[in-house]
Design a protein around this motif. Structure first.
Motif, PDB file in Angstrom:
ATOM      1  N   PRO A 305       0.829  -1.211   0.000  1.00  0.00           N
ATOM      2  CA  PRO A 305       0.000   0.000   0.000  1.00  0.00           C
ATOM      3  C   PRO A 305       0.862   1.259   0.000  1.00  0.00           C
ATOM      4  O   PRO A 305       1.863   1.321   0.706  1.00  0.00           O
ATOM      5  CB  PRO A 305      -0.805  -0.102   1.297  1.00  0.00           C
ATOM      6  CG  PRO A 305      -0.390  -1.346   1.987  1.00  0.00           C
ATOM      7  CD  PRO A 305       0.607  -2.073   1.159  1.00  0.00           C
ATOM      8  N   SER A 306       0.473   2.233  -0.789  1.00  0.00           N
ATOM      9  CA  SER A 306       1.197   3.507  -0.865  1.00  0.00           C
ATOM     10  C   SER A 306       1.043   4.255   0.459  1.00  0.00           C
ATOM     11  O   SER A 306       0.050   4.093   1.169  1.00  0.00           O
ATOM     12  CB  SER A 306       0.612   4.328  -2.013  1.00  0.00           C
ATOM     13  OG  SER A 306       0.966   5.684  -1.884  1.00  0.00           O
ATOM     14  N   SER A 307       2.017   5.083   0.787  1.00  0.00           N
ATOM     15  CA  SER A 307       1.869   5.891   2.003  1.00  0.00           C
ATOM     16  C   SER A 307       1.247   7.254   1.673  1.00  0.00           C
ATOM     17  O   SER A 307       1.050   8.082   2.560  1.00  0.00           O
ATOM     18  CB  SER A 307       3.209   6.066   2.707  1.00  0.00           C
ATOM     19  OG  SER A 307       4.163   6.511   1.780  1.00  0.00           O
ATOM     20  N   ASN A 308       0.942   7.477   0.396  1.00  0.00           N
ATOM     21  CA  ASN A 308       0.146   8.661   0.041  1.00  0.00           C
ATOM     22  C   ASN A 308      -1.319   8.249  -0.014  1.00  0.00           C
ATOM     23  O   ASN A 308      -1.640   7.141  -0.442  1.00  0.00           O
ATOM     24  CB  ASN A 308       0.576   9.200  -1.331  1.00  0.00           C
ATOM     25  CG  ASN A 308       1.999   9.724  -1.270  1.00  0.00           C
ATOM     26  OD1 ASN A 308       2.402  10.360  -0.298  1.00  0.00           O
ATOM     27  ND2 ASN A 308       2.771   9.415  -2.309  1.00  0.00           N
ATOM     28  N   GLY A 355      -7.743  -5.526   1.062  1.00  0.00           N
ATOM     29  CA  GLY A 355      -8.371  -4.206   0.979  1.00  0.00           C
ATOM     30  C   GLY A 355      -9.422  -4.000   2.044  1.00  0.00           C
ATOM     31  O   GLY A 355      -9.497  -4.750   3.030  1.00  0.00           O
ATOM     32  N   ILE A 356     -10.247  -2.981   1.839  1.00  0.00           N
ATOM     33  CA  ILE A 356     -11.248  -2.631   2.844  1.00  0.00           C
ATOM     34  C   ILE A 356     -12.606  -2.458   2.178  1.00  0.00           C
ATOM     35  O   ILE A 356     -12.708  -1.892   1.093  1.00  0.00           O
ATOM     36  CB  ILE A 356     -10.807  -1.359   3.630  1.00  0.00           C
ATOM     37  CG1 ILE A 356     -11.805  -0.992   4.721  1.00  0.00           C
ATOM     38  CG2 ILE A 356     -10.573  -0.172   2.711  1.00  0.00           C
ATOM     39  CD1 ILE A 356     -11.253   0.024   5.733  1.00  0.00           C
ATOM     40  N   THR A 357     -13.634  -3.013   2.816  1.00  0.00           N
ATOM     41  CA  THR A 357     -15.009  -2.869   2.344  1.00  0.00           C
ATOM     42  C   THR A 357     -15.731  -1.967   3.335  1.00  0.00           C
ATOM     43  O   THR A 357     -15.603  -2.147   4.547  1.00  0.00           O
ATOM     44  CB  THR A 357     -15.728  -4.239   2.312  1.00  0.00           C
ATOM     45  OG1 THR A 357     -14.888  -5.167   1.640  1.00  0.00           O
ATOM     46  CG2 THR A 357     -17.059  -4.145   1.617  1.00  0.00           C
ATOM     47  N   THR A 440      -9.514  -6.571   5.158  1.00  0.00           N
ATOM     48  CA  THR A 440      -9.268  -7.960   4.783  1.00  0.00           C
ATOM     49  C   THR A 440      -7.876  -8.138   4.182  1.00  0.00           C
ATOM     50  O   THR A 440      -7.470  -7.340   3.330  1.00  0.00           O
ATOM     51  CB  THR A 440     -10.318  -8.418   3.742  1.00  0.00           C
ATOM     52  OG1 THR A 440     -11.621  -8.220   4.289  1.00  0.00           O
ATOM     53  CG2 THR A 440     -10.146  -9.883   3.368  1.00  0.00           C
ATOM     54  N   ALA A 441      -7.183  -9.158   4.622  1.00  0.00           N
ATOM     55  CA  ALA A 441      -5.909  -9.551   3.993  1.00  0.00           C
ATOM     56  C   ALA A 441      -5.653 -11.012   4.349  1.00  0.00           C
ATOM     57  O   ALA A 441      -6.139 -11.498   5.380  1.00  0.00           O
ATOM     58  CB  ALA A 441      -4.758  -8.678   4.479  1.00  0.00           C
ATOM     59  N   PRO A 442      -4.882 -11.730   3.507  1.00  0.00           N
ATOM     60  CA  PRO A 442      -4.544 -13.107   3.869  1.00  0.00           C
ATOM     61  C   PRO A 442      -3.803 -13.108   5.214  1.00  0.00           C
ATOM     62  O   PRO A 442      -3.022 -12.190   5.499  1.00  0.00           O
ATOM     63  CB  PRO A 442      -3.610 -13.550   2.730  1.00  0.00           C
ATOM     64  CG  PRO A 442      -3.946 -12.646   1.591  1.00  0.00           C
ATOM     65  CD  PRO A 442      -4.340 -11.341   2.208  1.00  0.00           C
ATOM     66  N   GLN A 443      -4.095 -14.129   6.029  1.00  0.00           N
ATOM     67  CA  GLN A 443      -3.528 -14.186   7.376  1.00  0.00           C
ATOM     68  C   GLN A 443      -1.997 -14.037   7.372  1.00  0.00           C
ATOM     69  O   GLN A 443      -1.439 -13.280   8.163  1.00  0.00           O
ATOM     70  CB  GLN A 443      -3.884 -15.534   8.007  1.00  0.00           C
ATOM     71  CG  GLN A 443      -4.256 -15.440   9.454  1.00  0.00           C
ATOM     72  CD  GLN A 443      -4.962 -16.716   9.895  1.00  0.00           C
ATOM     73  OE1 GLN A 443      -4.464 -17.820   9.704  1.00  0.00           O
ATOM     74  NE2 GLN A 443      -6.131 -16.554  10.480  1.00  0.00           N
ATOM     75  N   ALA A 444      -1.360 -14.726   6.419  1.00  0.00           N
ATOM     76  CA  ALA A 444       0.106 -14.739   6.384  1.00  0.00           C
ATOM     77  C   ALA A 444       0.687 -13.360   6.087  1.00  0.00           C
ATOM     78  O   ALA A 444       1.841 -13.088   6.404  1.00  0.00           O
ATOM     79  CB  ALA A 444       0.583 -15.749   5.338  1.00  0.00           C
ATOM     80  N   TYR A 449      -0.378  -5.201   6.375  1.00  0.00           N
ATOM     81  CA  TYR A 449      -1.506  -4.310   6.092  1.00  0.00           C
ATOM     82  C   TYR A 449      -2.065  -3.630   7.339  1.00  0.00           C
ATOM     83  O   TYR A 449      -2.830  -2.677   7.246  1.00  0.00           O
ATOM     84  CB  TYR A 449      -2.628  -5.094   5.369  1.00  0.00           C
ATOM     85  CG  TYR A 449      -2.240  -5.412   3.943  1.00  0.00           C
ATOM     86  CD1 TYR A 449      -2.581  -4.538   2.909  1.00  0.00           C
ATOM     87  CD2 TYR A 449      -1.485  -6.533   3.638  1.00  0.00           C
ATOM     88  CE1 TYR A 449      -2.191  -4.783   1.604  1.00  0.00           C
ATOM     89  CE2 TYR A 449      -1.085  -6.799   2.337  1.00  0.00           C
ATOM     90  CZ  TYR A 449      -1.449  -5.924   1.322  1.00  0.00           C
ATOM     91  OH  TYR A 449      -1.055  -6.165   0.044  1.00  0.00           O
ATOM     92  N   ASP A 450      -1.688  -4.171   8.480  1.00  0.00           N
ATOM     93  CA  ASP A 450      -2.240  -3.700   9.752  1.00  0.00           C
ATOM     94  C   ASP A 450      -2.122  -2.180   9.897  1.00  0.00           C
ATOM     95  O   ASP A 450      -3.085  -1.493  10.255  1.00  0.00           O
ATOM     96  CB  ASP A 450      -1.466  -4.407  10.888  1.00  0.00           C
ATOM     97  CG  ASP A 450      -2.309  -4.514  12.132  1.00  0.00           C
ATOM     98  OD1 ASP A 450      -3.541  -4.335  12.011  1.00  0.00           O
ATOM     99  OD2 ASP A 450      -1.754  -4.760  13.215  1.00  0.00           O
ATOM    100  N   LYS A 451      -0.933  -1.644   9.605  1.00  0.00           N
ATOM    101  CA  LYS A 451      -0.687  -0.218   9.791  1.00  0.00           C
ATOM    102  C   LYS A 451      -1.562   0.599   8.832  1.00  0.00           C
ATOM    103  O   LYS A 451      -2.162   1.605   9.217  1.00  0.00           O
ATOM    104  CB  LYS A 451       0.807   0.068   9.524  1.00  0.00           C
ATOM    105  CG  LYS A 451       1.223   1.481   9.848  1.00  0.00           C
ATOM    106  CD  LYS A 451       2.753   1.596   9.914  1.00  0.00           C
ATOM    107  CE  LYS A 451       3.178   3.045  10.004  1.00  0.00           C
ATOM    108  NZ  LYS A 451       3.363   3.669   8.691  1.00  0.00           N
ATOM    109  N   THR A 452      -1.661   0.141   7.586  1.00  0.00           N
ATOM    110  CA  THR A 452      -2.485   0.843   6.597  1.00  0.00           C
ATOM    111  C   THR A 452      -3.948   0.864   7.038  1.00  0.00           C
ATOM    112  O   THR A 452      -4.614   1.907   6.970  1.00  0.00           O
ATOM    113  CB  THR A 452      -2.354   0.153   5.226  1.00  0.00           C
ATOM    114  OG1 THR A 452      -0.978   0.155   4.865  1.00  0.00           O
ATOM    115  CG2 THR A 452      -3.163   0.873   4.168  1.00  0.00           C
ATOM    116  N   PHE A 453      -4.460  -0.296   7.499  1.00  0.00           N
ATOM    117  CA  PHE A 453      -5.846  -0.340   7.962  1.00  0.00           C
ATOM    118  C   PHE A 453      -6.056   0.656   9.108  1.00  0.00           C
ATOM    119  O   PHE A 453      -7.061   1.361   9.166  1.00  0.00           O
ATOM    120  CB  PHE A 453      -6.229  -1.757   8.408  1.00  0.00           C
ATOM    121  CG  PHE A 453      -6.291  -2.754   7.271  1.00  0.00           C
ATOM    122  CD1 PHE A 453      -6.709  -2.364   5.997  1.00  0.00           C
ATOM    123  CD2 PHE A 453      -5.944  -4.091   7.475  1.00  0.00           C
ATOM    124  CE1 PHE A 453      -6.774  -3.285   4.945  1.00  0.00           C
ATOM    125  CE2 PHE A 453      -6.010  -5.012   6.439  1.00  0.00           C
ATOM    126  CZ  PHE A 453      -6.418  -4.615   5.173  1.00  0.00           C
ATOM    127  N   GLY A 454      -5.072   0.678  10.025  1.00  0.00           N
ATOM    128  CA  GLY A 454      -5.158   1.617  11.147  1.00  0.00           C
ATOM    129  C   GLY A 454      -5.206   3.065  10.662  1.00  0.00           C
ATOM    130  O   GLY A 454      -6.014   3.865  11.140  1.00  0.00           O
TER     131      GLY A 454
END
Ligand SMILES: [Zn+2]
Length: 463
Positions: A305-308, A355-357, A440-444, A449-454
């Protein structure tokens, strides 16, 4: 003597005129309703059916279907009741009615009579008459052959050379037919002109009236949709069916021509309420991502994921998402995913892997004290019904989202890319309903993605 005869003649003439006026006034439904006919068309009715059938097969493959036989049966029963009062200008169409598991408020009809109604349209309708209004509008597009009329005009616009063979050969060229053979949401068959919209409104109003429904219901439903969105993020319906000027006034005019709203007009039914309840309980998230066609099988790992961040302005809030993610869907259910983040689920539908829904579901008891808990449980059990392997891994805990009380729940499920995925669900009660964010992201790969979701959730600002 002669004067007397003259007076008598004048009297007779006047009486006849009066009689004629009275006669017209007493049977306005037959004397004055607007007459409509299909426009210029390169296609035959049989070709409408062939093109429609081919597209309907494609639509069923690409779109998330409700798979709710009772709802399809209800739509068919209602649709056929309306078709019985539709002037098809002598054509016989093989009518089909299908429910699409898409919360976007929309419906469409392919040439030849293949009608698709989104669950969002059923959920948004206040009563059966409003749903009947949308369907009467759609079947009118079929009877007036607007889809292939548009295609004929589009082909003419591209130059006569392409169709010369077809025209002089007495039919439509194979190339034109095959061009129209593959279903594309918002394709030429479904992009109507404002004139076609006015015609479908008028014909739809006549069908509603003749079927015993309140003929004002169709325009009322369109008005309601416009008012709710106040011109911002308009429902998907208006992108295919552009609102003609003075839509409501024109419909009211037709209702007057028909003799006014009939007394005891039908507005609602138990069958409608049952169908609405059933679609409201359908799973809302693990559906194919709307707007994605022919999602690729065997997804490659997306770019990080981009940081912009780009901004998204929903009806009730704003949020940001990585600027290398794409937005899918409309304001009722929207998804943001990287390229390659959408795959096929087991039934071949597009499904979000990364991604996110974001969506809103209707609240049953908005004012009860534990509305958030109840609605969150309902959302999760709805998801589990359609995803038998979906399990809660961390029970709901209280958090705040933009200072509003929210619930945070973690689940696992089968990932469209194979293996397990993590779904982090944040729910919050807002005036428009239960707003949910599903990360949502694959468990592995979840930790990538955690930081992006946050960051995305931190960016949410309720209006
Ligand atoms: Zn329309």
């Amino acid at each position: 003597m002669s004067t007397h005869i003259e007076k008598c003649g004048a009297f007779v003439l006047k009486a006849a005129a009066c009689g004629l006026t009275a006669l017209v006034l007493s049977t306005p439904a037959f004397a004055q309703r607007t007459q409509l006919r299909p426009g210029w068309n390169l296609f035959s009715v049989d070709q409408d059916i062939a093109v429609g059938k081919q597209n309907a097969v494609g639509a069923e493959r690409q779109l998330p279907m409700c798979n709710a036989p009772k709802v399809d049966a209800y739509l068919t029963q209602l649709g056929m009741r309306l078709v019985a009062h539709l002037d098809t200008h002598g054509a016989q169409y093989p009518w089909e009615f299908h429910c699409v598991n898409d919360r976007a408020i929309n419906a469409f009809a392919l040439p030849g009579g293949y009608v698709f109604v989104n669950r969002g349209a059923i959920e948004a309708a206040d009563n059966e008459a409003q749903l009947a209004g949308v369907m009467a509008h759609e079947i009118s597009h079929v009877a007036l052959r607007h889809g292939t009329n548009q295609a004929s005009k589009a082909q003419l616009g591209q130059g006569l050379a392409g169709i010369a063979g077809g025209l002089f050969g007495g039919g439509v060229s194979g190339a034109l037919l095959s061009q129209l053979g593959s279903f594309a949401v918002g394709g030429v068959l479904l992009r109507y002109s404002r004139t076609a919209e006015t015609q479908a409104d008028i014909s739809g109003t006549q069908v509603l009236y003749d079927s015993g429904y309140d003929p004002r219901a169709m325009a009322q439903f369109f008005e309601k949709l416009e008012a709710e969105t106040k011109g911002k993020n308009p429902p998907e319906f208006f992108s295919d069916h552009p609102s003609p000027d003075h839509r409501v006034e024109r419909v009211d005019e037709e209702i007057q021509k028909l003799g006014g709203p009939p007394p005891n007009a039908k507005r609602d039914s138990q069958e409608f309420e049952a169908a609405k309840r059933e679609v409201m309980n359908l799973p809302v998230i693990k559906k194919p991502v709307p707007g994605v066609q022919g999602a690729t099988r065997g997804i490659s790992k997306p770019a990080p994921p981009s940081s912009n961040y780009s901004s998204f302005d929903a009806t009730g809030f704003t949020m940001k998402y990585p600027d290398n993610w794409k937005k899918y869907g409309d304001q009722n259910s929207v998804a943001f995913a990287p390229d390659g983040g959408v795959g096929n689920d087991s039934s071949g539908h597009g499904a979000l892997a990364y991604g996110i829904t974001v969506g809103t579901s209707q609240l049953q008891n908005a004012n009860s004290g534990n509305a958030l808990d109840t609605a969150t449980q309902q959302l999760i059990s709805g998801l589990q019904q359609s995803n038998p392997n979906m399990k809660i891994t961390r029970q709901s805990s209280r958090v705040r989202l933009n200072n509003v009380p929210a619930l945070s729940t973690y689940l696992t499920n089968d990932s469209p890319v194979g293996g397990q995925e993590t779904d982090w669900i944040i729910t919050v009660v807002r005036p428009e309903g239960l707003v949910y964010f599903v990360c949502t992201a694959p468990q592995a790969e979840y930790s990538n993605y955690d930081k992006t979701f946050g960051n995305i959730l931190d960016s949410v600002r309720f209006k």
